[in-house]
Design a protein around this motif. Sequence first.
Motif, mmCIF file in Angstrom:
data_model
loop_
_atom_site.group_PDB
_atom_site.id
_atom_site.type_symbol
_atom_site.label_atom_id
_atom_site.label_comp_id
_atom_site.label_asym_id
_atom_site.label_seq_id
_atom_site.Cartn_x
_atom_site.Cartn_y
_atom_site.Cartn_z
ATOM 1 N N LEU A 109 0.678 -1.165 0.079
ATOM 2 C CA LEU A 109 0.091 0.014 0.130
ATOM 3 C C LEU A 109 0.949 1.093 0.023
ATOM 4 C CD1 LEU A 109 -2.725 1.410 0.196
ATOM 5 C CD2 LEU A 109 -2.637 1.032 2.477
ATOM 6 N N CYS A 110 1.927 1.289 0.984
ATOM 7 C CA CYS A 110 2.919 2.582 0.863
ATOM 8 C C CYS A 110 3.389 2.606 -0.481
ATOM 9 C CB CYS A 110 3.966 2.049 1.652
ATOM 10 S SG CYS A 110 3.550 2.461 3.567
ATOM 11 N N ARG A 111 3.734 1.600 -1.087
ATOM 12 C CA ARG A 111 4.497 1.752 -2.717
ATOM 13 C C ARG A 111 3.208 2.228 -3.492
ATOM 14 N NH1 ARG A 111 8.610 -0.631 -5.848
ATOM 15 N NH2 ARG A 111 8.817 0.411 -7.723
ATOM 16 N N THR A 112 2.267 1.664 -3.648
ATOM 17 C CA THR A 112 0.986 1.983 -4.434
ATOM 18 C C THR A 112 0.660 3.348 -4.286
ATOM 19 O OG1 THR A 112 0.247 -0.324 -4.570
ATOM 20 C CG2 THR A 112 -1.279 1.429 -5.007
ATOM 21 N N ALA A 113 0.235 3.948 -2.964
ATOM 22 C CA ALA A 113 -0.085 5.087 -2.623
ATOM 23 C C ALA A 113 1.028 6.082 -2.903
ATOM 24 C CB ALA A 113 -0.365 5.203 -1.241
ATOM 25 N N GLY A 114 2.281 6.113 -2.939
ATOM 26 C CA GLY A 114 3.429 6.628 -3.315
ATOM 27 C C GLY A 114 3.525 6.970 -4.700
ATOM 28 N N ALA A 135 -0.793 3.852 9.676
ATOM 29 C CA ALA A 135 -1.238 5.321 9.367
ATOM 30 C C ALA A 135 0.006 6.182 9.182
ATOM 31 C CB ALA A 135 -2.495 5.734 10.039
ATOM 32 N N ASP A 136 0.910 6.048 10.357
ATOM 33 C CA ASP A 136 2.118 6.785 10.356
ATOM 34 C C ASP A 136 3.219 6.531 8.973
ATOM 35 O OD1 ASP A 136 1.506 7.983 12.584
ATOM 36 O OD2 ASP A 136 2.617 6.759 13.864
ATOM 37 N N ARG A 137 2.941 5.476 8.532
ATOM 38 C CA ARG A 137 3.924 4.975 7.438
ATOM 39 C C ARG A 137 3.248 5.635 6.261
ATOM 40 N NH1 ARG A 137 4.936 -1.298 7.214
ATOM 41 N NH2 ARG A 137 5.942 -0.606 5.194
ATOM 42 N N ILE A 138 1.942 5.741 6.149
ATOM 43 C CA ILE A 138 1.496 6.314 4.809
ATOM 44 C C ILE A 138 1.514 7.780 4.942
ATOM 45 C CG2 ILE A 138 -0.878 6.779 3.861
ATOM 46 C CD1 ILE A 138 0.211 3.774 3.474
#
Length: 301
Positions: A109-114, A135-138
């Motif tokens: 999700l982090c990779r996708t959102a970024g 959520a902090d990571r996002i």
Amino acid sequence: MCTVCGCGSETHSHDHPHDHDHGHGHGHDHDHDHDHDHDHDHGRDLHFGTGPARAHVPGMTQSRLVSIEQDILAHNDALAAENREILRDKGILALNLVSSPGSGKTTLLCRTAGDLKGRFAVSVIEGDQQTSFDADRIRAIGVPALQVNTGKGCHLDAQMVRRAIDKLAPADDSVLFIENVGNLVCPAGFDLGEAAKVVILSVTEGEDKPLKYPDMFAAAKVLLLTKTDLLPHLSFDVERCLGYARKINPALAVMRLSATGGEGLEAWYDWIAERRRQVLAARAAALEAKLDAVRNALNRG
């Protein structure tokens, strides 16, 4: 209703977050036992307490448990339908990401959102029993995110997501990712109002997961087989796993990818973009239909 953990029992509706503005930067959550949970870092997040989990009730018949479960799911489905209408009217594509713990869901999700935040607006609702780590990571990659802590609850439900949507306020014509609590059982039965459930299975898990958790694979529209960069070091049989998945759900779309290596990500992004285009087209058609109705009414008048 979760007949094992009881988190969807009648007592679950009593666990509700209260948002207070005291001007000192932390939120308070209260359940009816007057337990206080303090989040000193992210008062904007939502927490649903640690209410009693009840499943095996002395003297309660199986038919009564089934009746309670049906009532809970019917109530949830009604709220989910309202969520779906809200999201449709705003042109928001909502995707419910589900998996076992450790599948690499948050990393993906982090990779996708970024990667996608430069193409269109993206936001995230993060579901976990405790902590705001995900959520902090996002938020660290510049994407709006809201943490929803479920307490003893093992899944998100439509009411939690409604409150999160209201608080997060995702942009019109955007993509909203909902990362559910790590669990392949209960989230299968709870509609959140999403456009699709996306089940994530890593190659470090068992090939027979689709057969062990058939409800989830039957409910999903997409299977993301992750961590494929590790396949040379594993004995995981990809074709056997996918055969099991398609036995449960012949219409299941399948993508193989690696969030770290990047393999297969463009196919995943193209799928999201196409689904978003469909949502926007449906919204435009709905708006045009409303305009036609107004024109017809004026003409009749």
